[in-house]
Design an enzyme around this catalytic site. Structure first.
Site, short mmCIF file in Angstrom:
data_model
loop_
_atom_site.label_atom_id
_atom_site.label_comp_id
_atom_site.label_asym_id
_atom_site.label_seq_id
_atom_site.Cartn_x
_atom_site.Cartn_y
_atom_site.Cartn_z
N SER A 198 -2.65 12.39 5.96
CA SER A 198 -3.86 13.17 6.27
C SER A 198 -3.88 13.67 7.70
O SER A 198 -3.85 12.87 8.63
CB SER A 198 -5.13 12.31 6.15
OG SER A 198 -5.19 11.66 4.94
N HIS A 224 -4.88 18.00 2.59
CA HIS A 224 -3.50 17.74 2.15
C HIS A 224 -2.95 19.01 1.53
O HIS A 224 -3.34 19.38 0.43
CB HIS A 224 -3.47 16.65 1.07
CG HIS A 224 -3.69 15.28 1.61
ND1 HIS A 224 -2.70 14.34 1.67
CD2 HIS A 224 -4.79 14.69 2.11
CE1 HIS A 224 -3.19 13.23 2.20
NE2 HIS A 224 -4.47 13.42 2.46
N HIS A 256 -2.21 10.41 -4.40
CA HIS A 256 -2.86 9.11 -4.26
C HIS A 256 -3.26 8.57 -5.62
O HIS A 256 -3.66 9.33 -6.50
CB HIS A 256 -4.12 9.23 -3.39
CG HIS A 256 -3.86 9.78 -2.02
ND1 HIS A 256 -3.77 11.13 -1.78
CD2 HIS A 256 -3.65 9.16 -0.84
CE1 HIS A 256 -3.53 11.32 -0.49
NE2 HIS A 256 -3.46 10.13 0.10
N TYR A 296 -5.94 7.10 -6.23
CA TYR A 296 -7.37 7.37 -6.48
C TYR A 296 -7.63 8.76 -7.04
O TYR A 296 -8.71 9.06 -7.53
CB TYR A 296 -8.21 7.14 -5.21
CG TYR A 296 -7.91 8.06 -4.05
CD1 TYR A 296 -8.29 9.40 -4.07
CD2 TYR A 296 -7.25 7.59 -2.92
CE1 TYR A 296 -8.01 10.24 -3.01
CE2 TYR A 296 -6.98 8.42 -1.85
CZ TYR A 296 -7.36 9.74 -1.91
OH TYR A 296 -7.06 10.56 -0.86
N GLU A 297 -6.62 9.63 -6.96
CA GLU A 297 -6.81 10.97 -7.53
C GLU A 297 -6.75 10.94 -9.05
O GLU A 297 -7.06 11.93 -9.70
CB GLU A 297 -5.74 11.93 -6.99
CG GLU A 297 -5.91 12.23 -5.52
CD GLU A 297 -4.78 13.10 -4.99
OE1 GLU A 297 -4.80 14.31 -5.25
OE2 GLU A 297 -3.87 12.56 -4.34
N ALA A 339 -3.00 7.67 7.36
CA ALA A 339 -4.18 7.37 8.16
C ALA A 339 -4.70 6.04 7.64
O ALA A 339 -4.68 5.79 6.44
CB ALA A 339 -5.22 8.46 7.96
N MET A 377 -5.23 3.78 1.64
CA MET A 377 -5.18 4.05 0.20
C MET A 377 -3.88 4.72 -0.23
O MET A 377 -3.84 5.41 -1.24
CB MET A 377 -6.36 4.95 -0.19
CG MET A 377 -7.72 4.40 0.20
SD MET A 377 -9.00 5.63 -0.11
CE MET A 377 -10.36 4.97 0.85
N SER A 378 -2.83 4.53 0.55
CA SER A 378 -1.57 5.20 0.19
C SER A 378 -0.39 4.31 0.54
O SER A 378 -0.55 3.12 0.77
CB SER A 378 -1.46 6.54 0.93
OG SER A 378 -1.27 6.31 2.31
N ASN A 405 -9.95 5.05 12.37
CA ASN A 405 -11.32 4.49 12.45
C ASN A 405 -11.19 2.98 12.42
O ASN A 405 -10.17 2.45 11.99
CB ASN A 405 -12.14 4.96 11.24
CG ASN A 405 -11.48 4.56 9.91
OD1 ASN A 405 -10.50 5.19 9.49
ND2 ASN A 405 -11.97 3.52 9.28
N HIS A 434 -14.89 10.66 5.57
CA HIS A 434 -13.57 11.29 5.49
C HIS A 434 -13.34 12.31 6.61
O HIS A 434 -12.24 12.41 7.15
CB HIS A 434 -13.42 11.96 4.11
CG HIS A 434 -12.10 12.63 3.89
ND1 HIS A 434 -10.91 11.93 3.90
CD2 HIS A 434 -11.77 13.93 3.68
CE1 HIS A 434 -9.91 12.79 3.69
NE2 HIS A 434 -10.41 14.00 3.56
#
Ligand code: HPA
Length: 274
Positions: free
Chosen positions: A31, A62, A84, A86-87, A114, A212-213, A236, A248
């Site tokens: 990201s 992306h 990802h 989550y997609e 990230a 998440m990746s 963060n 995000h």
């Protein structure tokens, strides 16, 4: 022949018709970390949607293309945008590109992301070399019949992230006066950020950062015998560490702020990658 393998072969064949080079290193740009590819010379860009069998990325920030080019005397194939879990993809789709890279003869993977900082010594904007990961909450990309063409049924995960490459990255960071952290990256499925209780639990488990990746891909890459280096950009502090909600946009803009530092580091590492 296994369907996954057959599909990966087809995608690799197509990519070969588009690039007349033999990339040595695969790079995944997370990201807001895309500018690294602007350094490439003699680039060929291939949109994911043109590659047979390739998934298409759905996340804002992306781009969806493969960029082949040279930097520091190395030929690199970069993924600008990744897939990802989550997609909604099956995890074998998330790691599909790793198999394609392998079939293109690429044995080296530099993967970036990230991440939220759990370790309280970290601050947003820091870069972290991934020393190890926690994948308890990730479905395994190796589930199902083993792809013997790539690796064995029960692959060892003692050293997913190459110690030699971590040492190289430390050295390059020192030379470039880039302060670099190191730690354990924990995978969460997303797309929701974690709760403060989950972050406290991950801290107890030994995680320094969360995201998440990356983990599905590095498992597939390790299974396939690749040399792997992982770098997180801490965008963060993870949920509950500071008294403020996450979003995000902040993650993407923090990654963008570190983009130049990150890009110099990656370029320096690639130049000296053996
Ligand atoms: N949690 C999970 N994924 C992330 C985070 C986070 O705090 N920051 C960037 N990606």
């Amino acid at each position: 022949m296994d369907e996954r393998y057959k599909k990966a072969l087809k995608a690799a064949e197509y990519i070969r018709t588009r690039i007349n080079a033999n990339p040595e290193i695969g790079v995944v740009l997370g990201s807001g970390l895309g500018i690294f590819a602007d350094r490439f010379k003699e680039t060929v860009e291939i949109e994911y949607k043109d590659i047979p069998g390739f998934p298409v990325s759905t996340v804002k920030g992306h781009a969806g293309k493969l960029i082949c080019g040279s930097t520091g005397n190395k030929t690199v194939l970069a993924m600008k945008g990744r897939f990802h879990y989550y997609e909604g993809y099956d995890v074998s789709r998330v790691v599909f590109y790793v198999w394609v890279f392998r079939l293109l003869g690429i044995n080296n993977l530099l993967i970036t992301n990230a991440a939220g900082g759990i370790n309280k010594e970290f601050k947003p904007g820091d870069l972290m070399l991934i020393r190890d990961h926690i994948s308890f909450f990730a479905p395994s990309p190796l589930r199902g019949e083993n792809l013997n063409e790539f690796g064995e049924r029960f692959p060892d995960m003692t050293e997913v992230y190459s110690r030699k490459l971590i040492e190289l990255a430390r050295k390059v960071a020192r030379e470039l006066h880039i302060d670099i952290k190191e730690g354990v990256y924990a995978f969460t499925q997303g797309p929701m950020y974690e709760t403060p209780a989950e972050i406290r639990a991950l801290e107890v488990l030994g995680a320094d950062a969360v995201g998440m990746s990356t983990v599905p891909e590095t498992i597939a890459a390790k299974h396939a015998g690749m040399n792997i280096l992982g770098i997180s950009c801490i965008t963060n502090m993870a949920a509950g560490i500071l008294d403020k909600p996450l979003n995000h946009e902040e993650v993407v803009s923090a990654a963008k702020e570190s983009e130049h530092k990150f890009s110099s580091l990656v370029a320096g590492i690639i130049e000296r990658w053996e």
